[in-house]
Design a protein around this motif. Structure first.
Motif, PDB file in Angstrom:
ATOM      1  N   PHE A  39       6.116   3.042  13.018  1.00 51.28           N
ATOM      2  CA  PHE A  39       7.474   3.465  12.654  1.00 51.28           C
ATOM      3  C   PHE A  39       8.060   2.584  11.558  1.00 51.28           C
ATOM      4  CE2 PHE A  39       6.690   5.078  16.919  1.00 51.28           C
ATOM      5  CZ  PHE A  39       6.934   6.429  16.706  1.00 51.28           C
ATOM      6  N   ALA A  40       7.699   1.306  11.553  1.00 49.89           N
ATOM      7  CA  ALA A  40       8.170   0.410  10.493  1.00 49.89           C
ATOM      8  C   ALA A  40       7.634   0.859   9.137  1.00 49.89           C
ATOM      9  CB  ALA A  40       7.759  -1.025  10.790  1.00 49.89           C
ATOM     10  N   ILE A  41       6.370   1.218   9.087  1.00 50.14           N
ATOM     11  CA  ILE A  41       5.783   1.663   7.820  1.00 50.14           C
ATOM     12  C   ILE A  41       6.406   2.982   7.373  1.00 50.14           C
ATOM     13  CG2 ILE A  41       3.655   2.497   6.730  1.00 50.14           C
ATOM     14  CD1 ILE A  41       2.185   0.311   8.380  1.00 50.14           C
ATOM     15  N   LEU A  42       6.630   3.894   8.304  1.00 54.68           N
ATOM     16  CA  LEU A  42       7.239   5.173   7.928  1.00 54.68           C
ATOM     17  C   LEU A  42       8.639   4.992   7.343  1.00 54.68           C
ATOM     18  CD1 LEU A  42       6.051   7.461  10.849  1.00 54.68           C
ATOM     19  CD2 LEU A  42       5.296   7.535   8.451  1.00 54.68           C
ATOM     20  N   ASN A  43       9.261   3.867   7.619  1.00 56.64           N
ATOM     21  CA  ASN A  43      10.599   3.584   7.092  1.00 56.64           C
ATOM     22  C   ASN A  43      10.579   2.717   5.841  1.00 56.64           C
ATOM     23  OD1 ASN A  43      12.275   5.061   8.915  1.00 56.64           O
ATOM     24  ND2 ASN A  43      11.681   3.583  10.486  1.00 56.64           N
ATOM     25  N   GLU A  44       9.380   2.447   5.295  1.00 55.75           N
ATOM     26  CA  GLU A  44       9.289   1.663   4.064  1.00 55.75           C
ATOM     27  C   GLU A  44      10.026   2.364   2.928  1.00 55.75           C
ATOM     28  OE1 GLU A  44       5.145   1.245   3.045  1.00 55.75           O
ATOM     29  OE2 GLU A  44       4.877  -0.455   4.402  1.00 55.75           O
ATOM     30  N   ASP A  45      10.554   1.565   2.020  1.00 56.51           N
ATOM     31  CA  ASP A  45      11.211   2.098   0.828  1.00 56.51           C
ATOM     32  C   ASP A  45      10.170   2.185  -0.288  1.00 56.51           C
ATOM     33  OD1 ASP A  45      13.102   2.970  -0.976  1.00 56.51           O
ATOM     34  OD2 ASP A  45      13.826   0.947  -1.435  1.00 56.51           O
ATOM     35  N   ALA A  46       9.385   3.246  -0.248  1.00 59.60           N
ATOM     36  CA  ALA A  46       8.326   3.468  -1.235  1.00 59.60           C
ATOM     37  C   ALA A  46       8.111   4.969  -1.353  1.00 59.60           C
ATOM     38  CB  ALA A  46       7.043   2.776  -0.776  1.00 59.60           C
ATOM     39  N   ASP A  47       7.340   5.366  -2.373  1.00 58.16           N
ATOM     40  CA  ASP A  47       7.044   6.790  -2.480  1.00 58.16           C
ATOM     41  C   ASP A  47       6.197   7.204  -1.277  1.00 58.16           C
ATOM     42  OD1 ASP A  47       4.007   7.247  -3.453  1.00 58.16           O
ATOM     43  OD2 ASP A  47       4.807   5.398  -4.350  1.00 58.16           O
ATOM     44  N   THR A  48       6.207   8.470  -0.977  1.00 56.52           N
ATOM     45  CA  THR A  48       5.606   8.986   0.253  1.00 56.52           C
ATOM     46  C   THR A  48       4.107   8.731   0.311  1.00 56.52           C
ATOM     47  OG1 THR A  48       7.329  10.663   0.278  1.00 56.52           O
ATOM     48  CG2 THR A  48       5.463  10.999   1.766  1.00 56.52           C
ATOM     49  N   ARG A  49       3.408   8.899  -0.787  1.00 53.55           N
ATOM     50  CA  ARG A  49       1.968   8.654  -0.779  1.00 53.55           C
ATOM     51  C   ARG A  49       1.683   7.191  -0.450  1.00 53.55           C
ATOM     52  NH1 ARG A  49      -2.750   7.216  -2.856  1.00 53.55           N
ATOM     53  NH2 ARG A  49      -4.447   8.728  -2.840  1.00 53.55           N
ATOM     54  N   THR A  50       2.438   6.288  -1.036  1.00 54.35           N
ATOM     55  CA  THR A  50       2.246   4.868  -0.752  1.00 54.35           C
ATOM     56  C   THR A  50       2.488   4.582   0.724  1.00 54.35           C
ATOM     57  OG1 THR A  50       2.840   4.229  -3.004  1.00 54.35           O
ATOM     58  CG2 THR A  50       3.058   2.529  -1.299  1.00 54.35           C
ATOM     59  N   VAL A  51       3.509   5.191   1.295  1.00 57.91           N
ATOM     60  CA  VAL A  51       3.797   4.999   2.714  1.00 57.91           C
ATOM     61  C   VAL A  51       2.607   5.446   3.558  1.00 57.91           C
ATOM     62  CG1 VAL A  51       5.227   5.826   4.639  1.00 57.91           C
ATOM     63  CG2 VAL A  51       6.308   5.079   2.499  1.00 57.91           C
ATOM     64  N   PHE A  52       2.042   6.605   3.252  1.00 54.38           N
ATOM     65  CA  PHE A  52       0.920   7.096   4.054  1.00 54.38           C
ATOM     66  C   PHE A  52      -0.360   6.306   3.784  1.00 54.38           C
ATOM     67  CE2 PHE A  52       3.874  10.165   5.342  1.00 54.38           C
ATOM     68  CZ  PHE A  52       3.397  10.703   6.522  1.00 54.38           C
ATOM     69  N   GLN A  53      -0.508   5.808   2.582  1.00 51.24           N
ATOM     70  CA  GLN A  53      -1.649   4.918   2.301  1.00 51.24           C
ATOM     71  C   GLN A  53      -1.483   3.631   3.092  1.00 51.24           C
ATOM     72  OE1 GLN A  53      -2.697   4.646  -1.816  1.00 51.24           O
ATOM     73  NE2 GLN A  53      -3.711   2.676  -1.545  1.00 51.24           N
ATOM     74  N   ASP A  54      -0.274   3.084   3.106  1.00 53.07           N
ATOM     75  CA  ASP A  54      -0.008   1.879   3.900  1.00 53.07           C
ATOM     76  C   ASP A  54      -0.233   2.147   5.383  1.00 53.07           C
ATOM     77  OD1 ASP A  54       0.684   0.627   1.534  1.00 53.07           O
ATOM     78  OD2 ASP A  54       2.845   0.588   1.942  1.00 53.07           O
ATOM     79  N   LEU A  55       0.156   3.329   5.833  1.00 47.91           N
ATOM     80  CA  LEU A  55      -0.006   3.702   7.238  1.00 47.91           C
ATOM     81  C   LEU A  55      -1.478   3.735   7.635  1.00 47.91           C
ATOM     82  CD1 LEU A  55       1.723   4.648   9.685  1.00 47.91           C
ATOM     83  CD2 LEU A  55       1.335   6.973   8.877  1.00 47.91           C
ATOM     84  N   THR A  56      -2.292   4.369   6.827  1.00 51.96           N
ATOM     85  CA  THR A  56      -3.710   4.481   7.177  1.00 51.96           C
ATOM     86  C   THR A  56      -4.438   3.148   7.065  1.00 51.96           C
ATOM     87  OG1 THR A  56      -4.310   5.239   4.942  1.00 51.96           O
ATOM     88  CG2 THR A  56      -3.828   6.945   6.596  1.00 51.96           C
ATOM     89  N   THR A  57      -4.085   2.334   6.074  1.00 52.39           N
ATOM     90  CA  THR A  57      -4.748   1.027   5.964  1.00 52.39           C
ATOM     91  C   THR A  57      -4.264   0.076   7.054  1.00 52.39           C
ATOM     92  OG1 THR A  57      -3.194   0.287   4.254  1.00 52.39           O
ATOM     93  CG2 THR A  57      -5.274   1.236   3.506  1.00 52.39           C
ATOM     94  N   ALA A  58      -2.994   0.158   7.405  1.00 55.93           N
ATOM     95  CA  ALA A  58      -2.498  -0.677   8.510  1.00 55.93           C
ATOM     96  C   ALA A  58      -3.169  -0.282   9.822  1.00 55.93           C
ATOM     97  CB  ALA A  58      -0.981  -0.563   8.632  1.00 55.93           C
ATOM     98  N   ALA A  59      -3.406   1.012  10.006  1.00 61.14           N
ATOM     99  CA  ALA A  59      -4.086   1.472  11.220  1.00 61.14           C
ATOM    100  C   ALA A  59      -5.459   0.819  11.337  1.00 61.14           C
ATOM    101  CB  ALA A  59      -4.200   2.992  11.229  1.00 61.14           C
ATOM    102  N   ALA A  60      -6.170   0.731  10.219  1.00 59.24           N
ATOM    103  CA  ALA A  60      -7.491   0.095  10.244  1.00 59.24           C
ATOM    104  C   ALA A  60      -7.390  -1.340  10.748  1.00 59.24           C
ATOM    105  CB  ALA A  60      -8.123   0.131   8.854  1.00 59.24           C
ATOM    106  N   SER A  61      -6.365  -2.042  10.330  1.00 55.45           N
ATOM    107  CA  SER A  61      -6.174  -3.428  10.790  1.00 55.45           C
ATOM    108  C   SER A  61      -5.686  -3.487  12.227  1.00 55.45           C
ATOM    109  CB  SER A  61      -5.176  -4.153   9.879  1.00 55.45           C
ATOM    110  OG  SER A  61      -5.711  -4.281   8.591  1.00 55.45           O
TER     111      SER A  61
END
Length: 184
Positions: free
Chosen positions: A55-77
């Motif tokens: 939920f923290a990543i979904l609330n990032e102040d970034a473009d939507t693609r960056t948010v979902f890229q961050d979401l998927t890479t954070a999931a890996a970690s």
């Protein structure tokens, strides 16, 4: 929480719980009432502690693609942390359970739906901001990324490395709607 996360509801016995907590059966019942009540508390704790990153990543102040890229890479970690059981407690728990435990299956399904709804909300913001096309099928895209994250959780549970999950995340981002802003 860790015991339920590692073994699931049905795989965690009452004896396992009291031994791990170092309390007597009567103390357990006085404190929690039942194994199911404790499981509900464990799920709530998971969502507020271990699952908060989503939920923290979904609330990032970034473009939507960056948010979902961050979401998927954070999931890996997150799914391959050394200090926690592998995967995601909500994704890997109670997809199949005994008929007597359908309430728990439904509870976890509602949490998975809540996460996917949060992704859909973020995608709608992307459409409003113009970084996703107006015709984007928000429901399908949210379901795709929800499925990707759940699949990554299962892969982690099965022993996939962080590097393998990062590769899955990279491939998953190739499904992003064409022609939209891409992060560097």
């Amino acid at each position: 929480m860790r015991l339920f996360w590692d073994r699931g509801y049905d795989g965690t016995s009452f004896d396992d719980l009291i031994a791990t907590m170092g309390i007597s059966a009567s103390s357990f019942y006085n404190a929690f009432g039942s194994k199911e009540a404790l499981y509900h508390e464990a799920i709530d704790t998971y969502m507020s502690v271990a699952g908060a990153w989503l939920f923290a990543i979904l609330n990032e102040d970034a473009d939507t693609r960056t948010v979902f890229q961050d979401l998927t890479t954070a999931a890996a970690s997150e799914f391959t942390r050394d200090d926690l059981p592998a995967g995601c407690m909500i994704s890997v728990a109670a997809t199949q359970c005994s008929p007597a435990q359908t309430r728990l299956r439904d509870l976890l399904a509602s949490h998975r739906t809540r996460s996917e709804d949060a992704m859909a909300d973020r995608l709608r913001k992307g459409v409003e901001a113009g970084d996703l096309p107006a015709g984007t099928d928000i429901g399908a895209l949210a379901a795709f990324y929800g499925s990707l994250l759940r699949g990554m959780a299962v892969q982690a549970r099965d022993g996939a490395s962080r590097e393998r999950l990062l590769e899955i995340a990279r491939i998953g981002m190739q499904a992003w709607p064409a022609g939209q802003a891409r992060s560097v």
